[in-house]
Write an enzyme that holds these catalytic residues in place. Structure first.
Site, mmCIF file in Angstrom:
data_model
loop_
_atom_site.group_PDB
_atom_site.id
_atom_site.type_symbol
_atom_site.label_atom_id
_atom_site.label_comp_id
_atom_site.label_asym_id
_atom_site.label_seq_id
_atom_site.Cartn_x
_atom_site.Cartn_y
_atom_site.Cartn_z
ATOM 1 N N THR A 175 0.873 -1.173 0.000
ATOM 2 C CA THR A 175 0.000 0.000 0.000
ATOM 3 C C THR A 175 0.911 1.225 0.000
ATOM 4 O O THR A 175 1.976 1.198 0.598
ATOM 5 C CB THR A 175 -0.847 -0.013 1.286
ATOM 6 O OG1 THR A 175 -1.790 -1.058 1.160
ATOM 7 C CG2 THR A 175 -1.572 1.303 1.523
ATOM 8 N N ARG A 203 -14.940 -6.354 0.394
ATOM 9 C CA ARG A 203 -14.215 -5.852 1.571
ATOM 10 C C ARG A 203 -13.527 -4.506 1.284
ATOM 11 O O ARG A 203 -12.906 -4.313 0.248
ATOM 12 C CB ARG A 203 -13.173 -6.892 1.981
ATOM 13 C CG ARG A 203 -12.317 -6.511 3.197
ATOM 14 C CD ARG A 203 -11.001 -5.902 2.797
ATOM 15 N NE ARG A 203 -10.152 -5.649 3.957
ATOM 16 C CZ ARG A 203 -9.071 -4.888 3.932
ATOM 17 N NH1 ARG A 203 -8.703 -4.305 2.824
ATOM 18 N NH2 ARG A 203 -8.348 -4.713 5.012
ATOM 19 N N VAL A 204 -13.657 -3.603 2.212
ATOM 20 C CA VAL A 204 -12.991 -2.301 2.121
ATOM 21 C C VAL A 204 -12.087 -2.150 3.339
ATOM 22 O O VAL A 204 -12.476 -2.501 4.450
ATOM 23 C CB VAL A 204 -14.037 -1.159 2.099
ATOM 24 C CG1 VAL A 204 -13.351 0.200 2.157
ATOM 25 C CG2 VAL A 204 -14.910 -1.260 0.849
ATOM 26 N N THR A 226 -0.569 1.947 6.937
ATOM 27 C CA THR A 226 -0.527 0.726 6.148
ATOM 28 C C THR A 226 -0.467 -0.473 7.081
ATOM 29 O O THR A 226 0.106 -0.390 8.171
ATOM 30 C CB THR A 226 0.681 0.699 5.195
ATOM 31 O OG1 THR A 226 0.723 -0.575 4.546
ATOM 32 C CG2 THR A 226 2.001 0.916 5.923
HETATM 33 N N1 ASP Z 1 -4.188 -1.276 4.899
HETATM 34 C C1 ASP Z 1 -4.450 -1.897 3.639
HETATM 35 C C2 ASP Z 1 -5.815 -2.562 3.709
HETATM 36 O O1 ASP Z 1 -6.126 -3.135 4.733
HETATM 37 C C3 ASP Z 1 -3.447 -2.912 3.240
HETATM 38 C C4 ASP Z 1 -1.987 -2.555 3.422
HETATM 39 O O2 ASP Z 1 -1.681 -1.513 3.962
HETATM 40 O O3 ASP Z 1 -1.132 -3.348 3.014
HETATM 41 O O4 ASP Z 1 -6.519 -2.567 2.737
#
Ligand code: ASP
Length: 309
Positions: A175, A203-204, A226
């Site tokens: 991310t 999913r969000v 992240t």
């Molecule tokens: N935080 C992001 C999510 O849960 C994923 C990530 O940061 O790798 O969609």
């Protein structure tokens, strides 16, 4: 009063180990982080706005297949690409976000348009795409986002029937996010992601949610998170950090440290964040093995890091 600018970016947190990454990939990540940092810093160096700098930093990483955002996004359980992004302007807390958007290469630019050209803050799925098309964004076929690496990750995740963001395993995340303070003293934050490998049912995550994955408020801080999105949603991490500064009088470093090492840890989950305050202080804590990150304070040498220390 003119201030010195400061900027930080991240390319995701996870089990990023020097040994498993290898020198070639390490070099590639370093170059990619540097490209994004330099381009965004150039805006700030010329007296440009924090909001433009964070948008550009994120857009560059969205175009880079190394990161789980835009082009290199991970796949859903059904092998689709559903992207989330948000952007927030600390001057007036204007914000824009999209979630579950398909076929659009740069969700962060759509999020910016939601902020500036709609009366809403968060648009989802088909509606978000319709809005993007109305704003003149190019639509691409799903194979634009396809990378072999992500297909392999999905196969492995499906086999284990697991939603991948288990930082104790060897999955790579990525991310992306950026936070900046410009010479005017204004703050901004932006985050973009493909979400989690094998995510189901629309999913969000936290990335498009203001207060969870992204926050910017002048004189307080700008934050981009992240990690395991569910943890960041349940903790309102980005806002929790800001609130510790605003209401409890903590400094950025302590507030950022507690957001990860106390709150996220207490849920038994993992991730990291980047944050900058109105004085140009930067914090980049994480409780994962590593986090792709880079920062620059005006007049100082840039920092690029991936591993602990
Ligand atoms: N935080 C992001 C999510 O849960 C994923 C990530 O940061 O790798 O969609």
């Amino acid at each position: 009063m003119e201030r010195k600018f400061a900027i930080a970016i991240h390319g995701g947190a996870g089990s990023i180990l020097k040994e498993t990454l290898g020198p070639t990939l390490e070099g590639e990540y370093k170059n990619s982080l540097e490209n994004s940092l330099v381009a965004a810093s150039n805006i700030l160096n010329k007296g440009g706005k924090a909001i433009d700098a964070v948008e550009l930093a994120v857009e560059i990483m969205e175009n880079d297949p190394l990161f789980n955002a835009g082009k290199g996004s991970v796949m859903t359980h059904d092998g689709e690409f559903e992207l989330d992004a948000s952007i927030m302007d600390g001057r007036n807390r204007m914000a824009g976000a999209v979630c579950g958007i398909r076929n659009i290469p740069n969700p962060i630019k759509v999020a910016r348009m939601v902020m500036t050209h709609s009366e809403h803050v968060l648009l989802s799925g088909k509606g978000a795409r319709r809005f993007a098309e109305k704003m003149g964004f190019e639509r691409v076929e799903p194979d634009y986002f396809f990378t072999l690496e992500r297909a392999k990750q999905l196969k492995a995740a499906r086999k284990r029937d697991k939603i991948l963001l288990d930082h104790s395993h060897d999955e790579k995340h990525g991310t992306v996010g950026a936070v900046a303070l410009d010479m005017n003293g204004d703050l901004a934050a932006a985050t973009s992601t493909g979400g989690l490998t094998n995510k189901k049912f629309g999913r969000v995550g936290d990335s498009p949610l203001l207060g969870a994955g992204t926050w910017a408020e002048n004189k307080v801080c700008a934050v981009s998170c992240t990690g395991q999105g569910e943890a960041f949603i349940r903790s309102a991490t980005a806002y929790e950090l800001a609130a510790r500064i605003k209401f409890a009088g903590l400094n950025l470093e302590n507030a950022a440290y507690l957001a990860i090492h106390e709150t996220i840890n207490s849920l038994g989950l993992s991730g990291g964040l980047i944050a900058v305050d109105g004085f140009g202080n930067i914090a980049m804590p994480f409780n994962t093995i590593g986090m792709y990150r880079a920062s620059l304070k005006q007049g100082e040498k840039p920092f690029i890091g991936m591993f602990k220390n």
